[in-house]
Design a protein around this motif. Structure first.
Motif, short mmCIF file in Angstrom:
data_model
loop_
_atom_site.label_atom_id
_atom_site.label_comp_id
_atom_site.label_asym_id
_atom_site.label_seq_id
_atom_site.Cartn_x
_atom_site.Cartn_y
_atom_site.Cartn_z
N GLU A 120 0.84 -1.21 0.00
CA GLU A 120 0.00 0.00 0.00
C GLU A 120 0.87 1.25 0.00
OE1 GLU A 120 -2.54 -0.54 3.41
OE2 GLU A 120 -3.73 -2.07 2.36
N SER A 121 1.93 1.22 0.80
CA SER A 121 2.81 2.38 0.89
C SER A 121 3.55 2.62 -0.43
CB SER A 121 3.78 2.14 2.04
OG SER A 121 4.72 3.15 2.10
N VAL A 122 4.00 1.53 -1.02
CA VAL A 122 4.68 1.65 -2.32
C VAL A 122 3.71 2.23 -3.35
CG1 VAL A 122 5.68 0.34 -4.24
CG2 VAL A 122 6.32 -0.23 -1.89
N LEU A 181 15.68 7.99 -0.88
CA LEU A 181 14.89 6.84 -1.32
C LEU A 181 15.22 5.60 -0.50
CD1 LEU A 181 12.85 5.55 -3.27
CD2 LEU A 181 14.74 5.14 -4.86
N GLU A 182 16.50 5.44 -0.23
CA GLU A 182 16.89 4.28 0.56
C GLU A 182 16.31 4.36 1.97
OE1 GLU A 182 20.67 2.78 -0.44
OE2 GLU A 182 20.61 1.27 1.13
N ARG A 183 16.23 5.58 2.50
CA ARG A 183 15.60 5.76 3.83
C ARG A 183 14.12 5.38 3.78
NH1 ARG A 183 18.53 10.25 4.62
NH2 ARG A 183 16.92 11.60 3.76
N ARG A 184 13.47 5.79 2.70
CA ARG A 184 12.05 5.46 2.54
C ARG A 184 11.85 3.94 2.52
NH1 ARG A 184 7.68 8.27 0.43
NH2 ARG A 184 8.97 10.03 -0.21
N ILE A 185 12.75 3.26 1.84
CA ILE A 185 12.65 1.79 1.78
C ILE A 185 12.80 1.19 3.17
CG2 ILE A 185 13.78 -0.29 0.90
CD1 ILE A 185 14.47 1.38 -1.66
N ALA A 186 13.83 1.65 3.87
CA ALA A 186 14.11 1.08 5.19
C ALA A 186 13.04 1.45 6.22
CB ALA A 186 15.48 1.54 5.67
N GLU A 187 12.45 2.65 6.09
CA GLU A 187 11.53 3.10 7.13
C GLU A 187 10.06 2.83 6.81
OE1 GLU A 187 12.52 7.21 7.76
OE2 GLU A 187 14.56 6.70 8.43
N GLU A 188 9.72 2.85 5.51
CA GLU A 188 8.30 2.73 5.17
C GLU A 188 7.95 1.45 4.42
OE1 GLU A 188 6.81 6.25 3.19
OE2 GLU A 188 8.09 7.53 4.45
N TRP A 189 8.88 0.99 3.58
CA TRP A 189 8.53 -0.15 2.73
C TRP A 189 8.98 -1.48 3.33
CZ3 TRP A 189 10.12 1.97 -2.81
CH2 TRP A 189 9.33 3.11 -3.09
N ALA A 190 10.01 -1.46 4.13
CA ALA A 190 10.47 -2.71 4.73
C ALA A 190 10.98 -2.46 6.15
CB ALA A 190 11.58 -3.33 3.87
N PRO A 191 10.11 -1.88 7.01
CA PRO A 191 10.59 -1.52 8.36
C PRO A 191 10.77 -2.75 9.25
CG PRO A 191 8.25 -1.03 8.15
CD PRO A 191 8.70 -1.51 6.79
N VAL A 192 11.82 -2.69 10.02
CA VAL A 192 12.09 -3.75 10.99
C VAL A 192 10.90 -3.90 11.94
CG1 VAL A 192 13.70 -4.48 12.81
CG2 VAL A 192 14.54 -3.17 10.85
N SER A 193 10.26 -2.78 12.23
CA SER A 193 9.11 -2.81 13.16
C SER A 193 7.97 -3.69 12.64
CB SER A 193 8.59 -1.38 13.37
OG SER A 193 8.18 -0.85 12.13
N ARG A 194 7.94 -3.94 11.35
CA ARG A 194 6.91 -4.83 10.78
C ARG A 194 7.52 -6.19 10.41
NH1 ARG A 194 4.54 -0.70 7.68
NH2 ARG A 194 5.36 -1.50 5.72
N ASN A 195 8.63 -6.50 11.03
CA ASN A 195 9.30 -7.78 10.76
C ASN A 195 9.70 -7.93 9.31
OD1 ASN A 195 9.22 -8.82 13.34
ND2 ASN A 195 7.17 -9.68 13.06
N MET A 196 10.23 -6.86 8.75
CA MET A 196 10.57 -6.93 7.34
C MET A 196 12.06 -6.75 7.09
SD MET A 196 7.28 -5.31 5.52
CE MET A 196 7.95 -5.88 3.99
#
Ligand SMILES: [Zn+2]
Ligand SMILES: [Zn+2]
Length: 420
Positions: free
Chosen positions: A221-223, A288-303
């Motif tokens: 959804e975020s992507v 962009l890399e920050r966006r990936i790490a924080e929104e698209w594949a955050p550790v907080s969502r087990n990603m």
């Protein structure tokens, strides 16, 4: 041209197209034999270089009369993307010529046309008695479609390349549905991203938070929101295709397989998605890399996430690599003039929306222009039923004759010496 000459030209193009060089198992041995046989017939120096075993790069040379001047490099890739054969009207490696003069084959636009047009143009210039002042090299490189790491990237870093003293590179462009040819002075950079979610498995009937599927869907959804924000700028006419970040989901991998399909009443513990992202030279890769790490594949969502490809189009000082298209770049002026002389029209230079091997040459600080002379042609690269019309193909040869003549005659004091 005489009818028999046209037939011979088209037949050579068809022969090249009939060699199945589709990834992931390109028949490089056959393309090598074909290209070397052409080099011998035309009378060009040739060598096959394997930076990586079984991935040959064919380098041809037409020596110039002044070897001290920087040379011209005409680059093309020999591999093509795979096909879904049953979606094609004609066999993708049959090179069928239909009643409209359209030649159907994978690679007819991307980019076996260009490789053969270079050769045909040189064949004609050579037989007309033209003698190049600068040396003209042709590189037929492997593996462009999978990133060029074992082809153009190693070539650009090699001693061989260094010793060639290249001054200008021509590489691929795109077909143009209108009457103007397109040219490219830069390109977007490929990032191939895989994101993976993990979560508790559970009964298919249970509603609970933090399943792998739910975690992945939030990312998707975020992507998609980001994708829409970029696409809207293109739709509104505010940005060209090559000026925004594109992101497209290219695979989804999840579920518990069973012999009859997938288990339906089980929520899986892992889910993955792959994205093809293209980053324009003007974008900030770190944000962009920050966006990936924080929104698209955050550790907080087990990603977690992983790049299958993370190109760079910045030089050592972090500046994006662009080829000048103004009077400070004589090669640009020469190209414009040469295309005009051959009755072709150029549109405004653009940023290539996909990616090409030209980035490896631009990174060395060399000017590189993306150009595939195909006007009045639907853009069918990587699509089913890729074709090129024979008349456009033949016109393109004349265009290259004009360009190669101008480039090879350029004396670098601002004038060109026409030796014909
Ligand atoms: Zn290509
Ligand atoms: Zn391609």
């Amino acid at each position: 041209e005489a009818e028999t000459e046209v037939a011979a030209i088209l037949s050579r193009f068809q022969q090249y197209l009939q060699i199945n060089t589709a990834q992931p198992t390109p028949q490089y041995q056959q393309s090598t034999e074909f290209l070397i046989s052409q080099a011998k017939l035309i009378g060009l120096e040739f060598q096959s270089i394997e930076f990586v075993p079984n991935k040959p790069l064919i380098l041809l040379k037409w020596p110039g009369s002044d070897p001290t001047l920087p040379s011209i490099l005409l680059n093309s890739h020999t591999d093509v993307v795979p096909v879904e054969q049953d979606k094609w009207v004609h066999h993708p490696f049959g090179a069928h010529l239909d009643s409209h003069g359209n030649i159907f084959a994978r690679g007819s636009q991307d980019m076996k046309c260009v490789g053969m047009q270079y050769l045909e143009a040189i064949r004609r210039l050579k037989s007309s008695g033209f003698v190049p002042l600068r040396s003209v090299y042709l590189s037929f490189v492997p593996d462009e479609e999978i990133g060029g790491h074992d082809g153009a990237e190693k070539f650009a870093d090699s001693d061989i390349f260094n010793s060639m003293n290249v001054g200008i590179v021509l590489d691929e462009g795109l077909a143009s549905p209108g009457e103007n040819y397109r040219t490219f002075y830069a390109e977007r950079c490929p990032w191939w991203l895989v994101i993976k979610a993990t979560g508790a498995p559970g009964h298919g009937a249970k509603l609970y938070d933090n399943s792998a599927m739910e975690n992945l869907l939030k990312s998707i959804e975020s992507v998609r929101r980001f994708r829409a924000s970029q696409f809207d700028m293109v739709k509104a006419g505010l940005k060209a295709e090559g000026e925004v970040i594109s992101v497209n989901m290219v695979f989804l991998k999840a579920g518990t397989p069973s012999p009859t399909g997938f288990v339906m009443n089980l929520q899986p513990s892992e889910a993955e998605a792959g994205f093809d992202i293209r980053v324009p030279p003007t974008a900030d890769p770190e944000s962009l890399e920050r966006r990936i790490a924080e929104e698209w594949a955050p550790v907080s969502r087990n990603m977690t996430f992983q790049f299958k490809q993370r190109g760079s189009i910045h030089d050592e000082s972090g500046r994006p690599v662009l080829t000048k298209t103004d009077s400070s770049n004589p090669w640009w002026n020469l190209l414009e003039e040469a295309v005009r002389k051959a009755n072709g029209k150029l549109g405004k230079p653009e940023i290539f929306p996909a990616s090409t091997d030209a980035r490896y040459f631009r990174q060395l600080g060399l000017p590189a222009i993306g150009f595939s002379p195909m006007a009045n042609t639907p853009i069918l690269l990587h699509d089913h039923n890729e074709f090129l019309n024979q008349d456009e193909y033949l016109k393109g040869i004349h265009i290259y004759e004009s360009i190669i003549k101008a480039y090879a005659s350029y004396t670098s004091n601002g004038s060109t010496k026409d030796e014909l």
